[in-house]
Scaffold this active site. Structure first.
Site, PDB file in Angstrom:
ATOM      1  N   CYS A   1      72.120-186.302  19.816  1.00 30.89           N
ATOM      2  CA  CYS A   1      73.168-186.812  18.905  1.00 30.89           C
ATOM      3  C   CYS A   1      73.741-188.161  19.369  1.00 30.89           C
ATOM      4  CB  CYS A   1      74.324-185.818  18.819  1.00 30.89           C
ATOM      5  SG  CYS A   1      73.819-184.102  18.629  1.00 30.89           S
TER       6      CYS A   1
HETATM    7  N1  GLN Z   1      72.552-179.292  21.587  1.00 33.43           N
HETATM    8  C1  GLN Z   1      73.517-179.674  20.607  1.00 33.43           C
HETATM    9  C2  GLN Z   1      73.183-179.158  19.224  1.00 33.43           C
HETATM   10  O1  GLN Z   1      72.104-178.765  18.927  1.00 33.43           O
HETATM   11  C3  GLN Z   1      73.749-181.165  20.597  1.00 33.43           C
HETATM   12  C4  GLN Z   1      72.548-181.868  20.081  1.00 33.43           C
HETATM   13  C5  GLN Z   1      72.365-183.250  20.515  1.00 33.43           C
HETATM   14  O2  GLN Z   1      73.028-183.898  21.306  1.00 33.43           O
HETATM   15  N2  GLN Z   1      71.296-183.702  20.016  1.00 33.43           N
HETATM   16  O3  GLN Z   1      74.038-179.144  18.405  1.00 33.43           O
END
Ligand code: GLN
Length: 251
Positions: free
Chosen positions: A2
């Site tokens: 993210c």
């Molecule tokens: N692991 C978290 C989720 O799936 C954050 C994802 C991310 O940083 N890509 O929501």
């Protein structure tokens, strides 16, 4: 993984963070430049939280859709201004659901929170930590994701009165112990201060004239952006930024 950003300063239209800059959060959703540890685009939802003038509790809008598919958001974001904003676009970790409630920011009272990263070995790796949470917290998790349990762990410490930087560093420390290799870029704000960590992902800070921006990737090519080295904790207000190692070196 993210992308997220936090802003404190004079009120600005949300659009000036989400859409207008050359490398705005919306651009980072479909063309991020510094994704580390997997993932290519951030198409699994988004969220934006902000404080209306004088408000103690933030307003939040989240969606499970890619930010670029929300056709009403650009106009709304042009009409709404705020001096305190936390926004995020999501790339779901494999195996985690793509639902609105899994998108950051998570919120509780005056707090907004985002996690960019992954907890290795989730869920079993964090079971021992989760056992210390009130059962109500577990039954009312926003979503069955690593980020939601991470928020529950930070929130429990905030509710017990722990200072925010201490709460964030403590949770990161616990996770590094039980889930080594986790990527833990966290971002927390109450609209007056921001706490951010770097562990496994990119982050930059732009201190300015009375405003502070923290973003996974710089929003523009301006010279004021400073990359934050891995393993650091940023504590910031609109006028001050302090960057220290998350964990003090052993003496
Ligand atoms: N692991 C978290 C989720 O799936 C954050 C994802 C991310 O940083 N890509 O929501």
């Amino acid at each position: 993984m993210c992308r997220h950003l936090g802003y404190l300063g004079p009120p600005v239209p949300l659009r000036s963070l989400l859409f207008d800059p050359p490398h705005s959060l919306a651009t980072q959703a479909w063309a991020p430049r510094d994704m580390r540890g997997g993932g290519t685009i951030n198409a699994d939802g988004f969220g934006v939280g902000w404080w209306p003038p004088g408000a103690v509790v933030p307003v939040r809008h989240r969606s499970a859709m890619p930010i670029w598919t929300d056709t009403t958001l650009p106009a709304l974001a042009g009409a709404v201004s705020s001096g305190a904003v936390l926004a995020a676009v999501r790339s779901a970790t494999v195996g985690m659901p793509v639902v609105e409630t899994a998108a950051a920011p998570f919120t509780d009272g005056r707090w907004l929170f985002s996690h960019n990263g992954v907890i290795r070995g989730w869920p079993s790796a964090v079971a021992a930590l989760a056992r210390d949470l009130p059962v109500d917290d577990l039954l009312t998790l926003d979503a069955p994701t690593d980020s939601a349990i991470l928020w529950a762990l930070v929130r429990a410490r905030l509710r017990s009165g722990e200072p925010p930087a201490k709460a964030v560093a403590a949770v990161v420390g616990d996770l590094v112990t039980v889930a080594p290799g986790s990527r833990l870029n966290l971002l927390l704000t109450d609209g007056h201060q921001m706490i951010a960590t770097t562990l496994g992902h990119a982050l930059s800070v732009r201190p300015g004239r009375g405003s502070t921006l923290i973003s996974s990737e710089p929003l523009d090519p301006g010279p004021s952006w400073q990359p934050v080295a891995d393993g650091h904790l940023v504590t910031a207000t609109a006028t001050e930024v302090e960057i220290t190692p998350i964990f003090s070196a052993p003496s």
